[in-house]
Write a protein that holds these residues in place. Structure first.
Motif, short mmCIF file in Angstrom:
data_model
loop_
_atom_site.label_atom_id
_atom_site.label_comp_id
_atom_site.label_asym_id
_atom_site.label_seq_id
_atom_site.Cartn_x
_atom_site.Cartn_y
_atom_site.Cartn_z
N LEU A 130 0.86 -1.18 0.00
CA LEU A 130 0.00 0.00 0.00
C LEU A 130 0.89 1.23 0.00
O LEU A 130 1.40 1.66 1.03
N GLU A 131 1.08 1.83 -1.17
CA GLU A 131 1.98 2.97 -1.30
C GLU A 131 1.34 4.27 -0.85
O GLU A 131 2.04 5.17 -0.36
N GLY A 132 0.02 4.40 -1.00
CA GLY A 132 -0.62 5.64 -0.60
C GLY A 132 -2.13 5.51 -0.55
O GLY A 132 -2.72 4.69 -1.27
N VAL A 133 -2.76 6.32 0.31
CA VAL A 133 -4.22 6.35 0.45
C VAL A 133 -4.67 7.80 0.49
O VAL A 133 -4.10 8.62 1.22
N ARG A 134 -5.70 8.10 -0.28
CA ARG A 134 -6.27 9.45 -0.33
C ARG A 134 -7.75 9.32 0.00
O ARG A 134 -8.50 8.64 -0.71
N VAL A 135 -8.18 9.96 1.10
CA VAL A 135 -9.55 9.81 1.59
C VAL A 135 -10.22 11.18 1.65
O VAL A 135 -9.74 12.09 2.35
N SER A 136 -11.32 11.34 0.90
CA SER A 136 -12.14 12.54 1.00
C SER A 136 -13.45 12.16 1.69
O SER A 136 -13.61 11.04 2.18
N GLU A 137 -14.41 13.08 1.73
CA GLU A 137 -15.67 12.79 2.39
C GLU A 137 -16.50 11.76 1.62
O GLU A 137 -17.36 11.09 2.19
N THR A 138 -16.26 11.64 0.31
CA THR A 138 -17.10 10.76 -0.51
C THR A 138 -16.33 9.65 -1.22
O THR A 138 -16.95 8.71 -1.71
N THR A 139 -15.01 9.76 -1.29
CA THR A 139 -14.24 8.84 -2.13
C THR A 139 -12.94 8.43 -1.44
O THR A 139 -12.32 9.23 -0.73
N THR A 140 -12.55 7.19 -1.67
CA THR A 140 -11.24 6.70 -1.23
C THR A 140 -10.48 6.19 -2.44
O THR A 140 -11.02 5.42 -3.24
N ARG A 141 -9.23 6.65 -2.59
CA ARG A 141 -8.36 6.15 -3.64
C ARG A 141 -7.10 5.58 -2.99
O ARG A 141 -6.53 6.21 -2.10
N ALA A 142 -6.70 4.42 -3.44
CA ALA A 142 -5.52 3.77 -2.89
C ALA A 142 -4.60 3.36 -4.02
O ALA A 142 -5.05 2.88 -5.06
N ILE A 143 -3.30 3.57 -3.83
CA ILE A 143 -2.30 3.12 -4.79
C ILE A 143 -1.71 1.82 -4.25
O ILE A 143 -1.06 1.81 -3.20
N LEU A 144 -1.98 0.74 -4.97
CA LEU A 144 -1.57 -0.60 -4.54
C LEU A 144 -0.60 -1.17 -5.55
O LEU A 144 -0.89 -1.20 -6.75
N CYS A 145 0.55 -1.63 -5.09
CA CYS A 145 1.55 -2.25 -5.96
C CYS A 145 1.67 -3.73 -5.61
O CYS A 145 1.36 -4.14 -4.49
N TYR A 146 2.16 -4.52 -6.58
CA TYR A 146 2.17 -5.97 -6.37
C TYR A 146 3.30 -6.60 -7.16
O TYR A 146 3.99 -5.95 -7.96
N ASP A 147 3.49 -7.92 -6.92
CA ASP A 147 4.57 -8.66 -7.56
C ASP A 147 4.34 -8.79 -9.07
O ASP A 147 3.22 -8.63 -9.57
N ALA A 148 5.41 -9.14 -9.77
CA ALA A 148 5.33 -9.27 -11.23
C ALA A 148 4.38 -10.38 -11.66
O ALA A 148 3.85 -10.35 -12.78
#
Length: 704
Positions: A248-266
């Motif tokens: 989990l590289e980053g999480v952005r949370v507003s009042e209505t939306t959540t965005r997450a940057i997820l990285c994974y293996d090849a």
């Protein structure tokens, strides 16, 4: 002394005292017993486990004696009680009440900044910044942000500092109030930058698709870099399940939306299914996923139609299915927890102003601590105390605080790695609690009498220090998910200080114990130190292989039937790990062990002694076990899974890392009827080939 990152301090301390391949998990799990208990946040379970591991390496041990009989899970103390080894408490000085225990580091507050910039008609103000060696915090506010535009996550340049171990970030936005709070996790050594840094911060003004319209830029000079603080913000950075890792590289949370940057293996092509929840509430399914590349890794930006209105404290991102590069489906779950940033997390509690009270009993505000009794032998010390004036909360399960024992000169006592602490309610006296605490000495006391200083701190503002847990009814109903039982006290009460002297019960030495052989492995006990409440045994053997073999399921039994499991231990000598001679601490290693191919000597402690009686004690060691390596090879895990599956046991193997540590282990998904977790874990270690069966049985003849 210049401050260093806490994680590095622990790494350095452990590197000096513990081989890199040593894993304490089997020893910890060997002491776990299934019981009904209150629900705990899974993230806190990990933190608690890590804390137990640290205490097992660094902690202090104890055994106790009471003037009145009180049950605690300490057979050595019970044997001392039965022997009637009473001690009169001779208080030799008028107690001095202290306002609070000295913190490990001076609490620090965020630095006010109040810098504003306007771009494209939008004004952004950087209100404050906080930076310590493990985390960065930013507080911002925004005015006149048009609908359809948003602010990106801050990009921070740490100037001349070498940034290590980046472990993700979280941005929380309150749309209505225009406030933004940001936290990131990384390691920056204060002593490498003379305690202060010049930083630059860029915040993009962008469209929802990421197209940047303009950028706010702030330059900050001489921002102090603090020693790590006790701040209740954390983020799960990586979870590995059956050799597949997501980060989990980053999480952005507003009042209505959540965005997450997820990285994974090849081996992973994309995310198929995931959901988010806040504070254990309803789950919201994944709405959209957009592939991207970050620092050479395959990643995805995940969007969920759920956010935080401002009161929520924690977000859980649960990834349930991944699509493999070959088209197959990889099933989870991978659980990643994120504490949502809030300014209040950086505030520190103020200390109260206490007043002194009569001898042997002290009161701060409306809370009174009475020192009831004290016992000490050459190996351990114990104290009994009573708490009055705390709120009568029948559902409370823990008391927060600390107990510190020092000698007449003020030097802290302890360091033996064993001890006990219990608290129970007093029948018929609502709100009254009675506690017993004991601590072991790294070096035996030799005089007939000693003077001590005792500090008891009650502090509900520091929930990482638990004085003891209050037993709950076996019929108690577990708390619902996201709801936690109350604790005592609800604030910082203060520190109660006592000074007194007491007679010291002496130590007895035992030698000439015959060697015992089981399964082609001979074990010897060259030396035993025993007191009324505690036994320490030097155990030596030639290991089957060069790996880290440790004794398991060791039990000591006295003639009266009192039994104690292994309460702690340390390595004195090992031919394969080349420990410094200081680790032996006065224990002489036999020449036969030093010349053996894989010779090893251990010091093992038990919370049971002779109790003032002559007679034999029986020491039984049921098996030896290899400490699991930090990372078990994937082929060994798969082979073990196949062996277990044939026995009706199915499991996944997890590993988790956060900004301040990590852990891992098996998670059993199917067990035969009646099989406990402990039994299943034992089967897992056997399937790995990590167990050598005994038993080895010794008789220790003592005449105190």
């Amino acid at each position: 002394m210049t401050s260093k990152n806490q994680a590095n301090l622990l790494d350095s301390a452990v590197a000096e005292r513990v081989p890199a391949s040593l894993d304490l998990t089997p020893r910890i799990l060997s002491k776990i017993r299934s019981e009904k208990r209150t629900m705990m946040n899974p993230k806190l379970k990990l933190a608690s486990t890590l804390l137990i591991v640290v205490l097992a390496v660094l902690a202090i041990t104890t055994i106790v004696y009471a003037v009145y009989h009180i049950f605690i899970n300490d057979p050595g103390l019970q044997a001392v009680q039965e022997a009637g080894l009473d001690t009169d408490l001779n208080v030799s000085a008028q107690p001095t009440v202290l306002p609070t225990a000295t913190p490990l580091v001076e609490p620090q507050a965020p630095v006010p900044v109040a810098l504003s910039q306007t771009r494209a008609g939008v004004t952004l103000t950087l209100d404050w910044i906080y930076l310590d060696e493990m985390r960065l915090g930013l507080g911002m506010s925004c005015a006149d942000l048009p609908q359809g535009l948003e602010l990106g996550a801050p990009r921070v340049s740490f100037g001349a500092a070498t940034v290590m171990q980046p472990r993700g970030w979280t941005l929380r936005m309150n749309d209505a109030g225009g406030s933004l709070e940001y936290a990131s996790y990384q390691v920056v050594h204060a002593d490498e930058v003379a305690g202060a840094l010049n930083l630059s911060i860029d915040v993009a003004l962008q469209q929802p698709d990421g197209a940047v319209l303009d950028t706010f830029h702030f330059d900050l000079n001489d921002i102090p870099v603090y020693a790590p603080q006790d701040i209740r913000l954390q983020q799960t950075y990586a979870v590995r399940l059956n050799a597949v890792e997501v980060r989990l590289e980053g999480v952005r949370v507003s009042e209505t939306t959540t965005r997450a940057i997820l990285c994974y293996d090849a081996a992973v092509a994309s995310v198929k299914a995931a959901n988010v929840s806040l504070d254990g509430g309803p789950e919201t399914a994944l709405d959209a996923a957009r592939g991207l590349e970050l620092n050479g890794s395959s990643c995805a930006e995940l969007t969920f139609p759920a956010g935080s209105a401002g009161d929520e404290k924690q977000l859980l991102l649960r990834v349930t299915e991944l699509a493999a590069a070959d088209g197959s489906v990889i099933s989870g779950p991978w659980d990643l927890y994120t504490d949502l940033p809030q300014r209040s997390a950086y505030d520190s509690a103020a200390a109260p102003q206490p007043t002194a009270a009569p001898l042997g009993e002290q009161t701060l505000g409306d809370v009174t601590v009475s020192l009831d009794w004290f016992f000490v032998d050459a190996k351990r010390a114990a104290v009994g105390y009573t708490l009055r004036g705390l709120p009568d909360l029948p559902d409370a399960t823990s008391v927060y605080g600390t107990i510190a024992l020092s000698d007449a000169a003020g030097a802290m006592l302890g360091g033996a790695g064993i001890g006990s602490s219990t608290i129970e309610r007093v029948d018929g006296q609502p709100g009254v609690l009675r506690g017993v605490y004991s601590i072991g000495f790294q070096q035996p006391l030799t005089g007939p009498e000693a003077t001590f200083k005792l500090d008891i701190t009650l502090d509900g503002s520091q929930t990482n220090s638990v004085l003891g847990y209050i037993p709950s009814s076996p019929e108690a109903t577990p708390w619902p998910a996201g709801v936690y039982p109350p604790a005592l006290p609800d604030r910082l009460v203060g520190t109660y200080h006592f000074e007194f002297s007491a007679p010291v019960h002496p130590m007895t030495e035992v030698d000439d114990v015959p060697a015992v052989t089981a399964g082609d492995i001979e074990m010897t006990i060259p030396y035993v130190e025993m007191t009324a409440s505690t036994t320490e045994v030097m155990l030596c053997f030639d290991k089957p292989t060069a790996e880290d073999w440790w004794v398991m399921e060791a039990e000591l039994r006295d003639a009266a039937g009192n039994t104690a499991k292994e309460g702690g231990g340390s390595m004195l000598y090992d031919a394969d790990f080349q420990l410094p001679p200081r680790f032996r601490e006065g224990w002489s290693v036999p020449e036969a062990i030093q010349s053996a191919a894989h010779g090893r000597c251990l010091r093992i402690s038990f919370l049971l002694g002779h109790g003032g009686r002559s007679g034999p004690l029986t020491l039984t060691i049921n098996s030896m076990e290899i400490s699991q390596p930090e990372v078990i090879p994937n082929d060994q895990i798969r082979a073990a899974q196949e062996k277990l599956k044939a026995q009706g046991i199915e499991m996944n193997y997890y590993s988790v890392s956060t900004g301040s540590g990590g852990g891992g282990g098996p998670r059993f998904t199917s067990l035969p009827a009646g099989m406990s977790f402990e039994e299943a874990y034992r089967k897992f270690t056997e399937a790995l080939g990590y167990v050598h069966a005994g038993p080895w049985v010794f008789r220790l003849q003592v005449a105190p």
